[in-house]
Design a protein around this motif. Sequence first.
Motif, PDB file in Angstrom:
ATOM      1  N   LYS A 210       0.419  18.698  30.712  1.00 29.25           N
ATOM      2  CA  LYS A 210      -0.261  17.424  30.458  1.00 29.25           C
ATOM      3  C   LYS A 210      -1.515  17.641  29.612  1.00 29.25           C
ATOM      4  CE  LYS A 210       1.378  15.271  34.737  1.00 29.25           C
ATOM      5  NZ  LYS A 210       0.997  14.793  36.083  1.00 29.25           N
ATOM      6  N   SER A 211      -2.295  18.653  29.965  1.00 28.92           N
ATOM      7  CA  SER A 211      -3.516  18.940  29.198  1.00 28.92           C
ATOM      8  C   SER A 211      -3.184  19.301  27.756  1.00 28.92           C
ATOM      9  CB  SER A 211      -4.300  20.094  29.844  1.00 28.92           C
ATOM     10  OG  SER A 211      -4.782  19.737  31.103  1.00 28.92           O
ATOM     11  N   SER A 212      -2.121  20.091  27.549  1.00 23.66           N
ATOM     12  CA  SER A 212      -1.745  20.506  26.199  1.00 23.66           C
ATOM     13  C   SER A 212      -1.305  19.312  25.353  1.00 23.66           C
ATOM     14  CB  SER A 212      -0.620  21.542  26.259  1.00 23.66           C
ATOM     15  OG  SER A 212      -1.091  22.756  26.797  1.00 23.66           O
ATOM     16  N   VAL A 213      -0.450  18.459  25.914  1.00 28.72           N
ATOM     17  CA  VAL A 213       0.048  17.294  25.165  1.00 28.72           C
ATOM     18  C   VAL A 213      -1.094  16.338  24.829  1.00 28.72           C
ATOM     19  CG1 VAL A 213       1.498  15.229  25.304  1.00 28.72           C
ATOM     20  CG2 VAL A 213       2.394  17.433  26.059  1.00 28.72           C
ATOM     21  N   LEU A 214      -1.921  16.031  25.806  1.00 30.77           N
ATOM     22  CA  LEU A 214      -2.996  15.062  25.585  1.00 30.77           C
ATOM     23  C   LEU A 214      -4.073  15.613  24.646  1.00 30.77           C
ATOM     24  CD1 LEU A 214      -3.271  13.625  29.198  1.00 30.77           C
ATOM     25  CD2 LEU A 214      -2.290  12.508  27.189  1.00 30.77           C
ATOM     26  N   THR A 215      -4.331  16.913  24.734  1.00 25.16           N
ATOM     27  CA  THR A 215      -5.289  17.519  23.792  1.00 25.16           C
ATOM     28  C   THR A 215      -4.723  17.509  22.380  1.00 25.16           C
ATOM     29  OG1 THR A 215      -6.227  18.923  25.526  1.00 25.16           O
ATOM     30  CG2 THR A 215      -6.618  19.602  23.251  1.00 25.16           C
ATOM     31  N   GLY A 216      -3.416  17.751  22.244  1.00 25.97           N
ATOM     32  CA  GLY A 216      -2.780  17.627  20.932  1.00 25.97           C
ATOM     33  C   GLY A 216      -2.951  16.225  20.374  1.00 25.97           C
TER      34      GLY A 216
END
Length: 333
Positions: A115-121
């Motif tokens: 979730k953190s990776s997708v939203l940071t992207g």
Amino acid sequence: MGLDHAATKPHEALASHLQGKLDEVNVLIRERMASRHAPRIPEVTAHLVEAGGKRLRPMLTLAAADLCGYAGRDDVKLAATVEFIHTATLLHDDVVDESAQRRGRPTANLLFDNKSSVLTGDYLFARAFQLMVETGSLTVLDILSNAAATIAEGEVLQLTASRSLKTTEEVYLQIVRGKTAALFSAATEVGGVIAGVSDDQVQALFDYGDALGIAFQIVDDLLDYQGDAKATGKNVGDDFRERKLTLPVIKAVALADESERAFWARTIEKGDQRDGDLDEALRLLNKHGTLEATREDALQWTAKANAAMAQLPEHPVRDMLLALSDYVVSRIR
């Protein structure tokens, strides 16, 4: 600036020539990836941005602008934009591919969570668009937003095509144009646009980036089957184990007899891989000469990149870009 090209790799020579602007790009990247309300964002982005990548794509933007005589500051903003788009796609890719490592380090999704990776992207894409708008150029906005859409299309196409024996070289090229070449060509093209050069020269910059990006990806795919793990950071056969249908295998499938096709169907389509299968895959690739044929394709794309660059004015940066495209394929000689 005098540079010993014989002792310096082309991307290092280019980085040295552009060092002042690259420093500005790095400062801008750190400024814009900060977040007052979500400290997780700089944690995730810093892990990837500081991982020691070559900054090749932003360098292409700075190099194209320099080659075209640009003297303003928007090249720095656009170079940072290109790096943000690239980093955002890496964050998303690692989640999609369930990757555990990138550039020899644990991926952000492994260290933090998906979730953190997708939203940071997503956040980095938004930052990229803010930087584009600050240049005040609708043409630049059009080029880079189209590139972002093409990258996403290429990734979605790869989801359905990368494990299907029906995938042709034409579809492979479409995927490569999406996942790799689209950002290379956009990076070089916008450098010419902000410099205000002729349409023919902007097209030549686009053509150079497009051909360089395609050669870059073909070489990457080839090195997976015949590279040095220490030099490439990849183990031989990673693509095979991950069931990725890359160009050497696509060529081998096209030439396969019934039993060979059954082998590729079992290992790539069905994912039923056994001891000795990688050795058999390498035997089939060598039997049909598809590694050499793939190398020839890479050389042809490099020749196209160099032909495009020949249409641009004589300049030390032009020589560096020609050396860069030659270097991409020199890794497989």
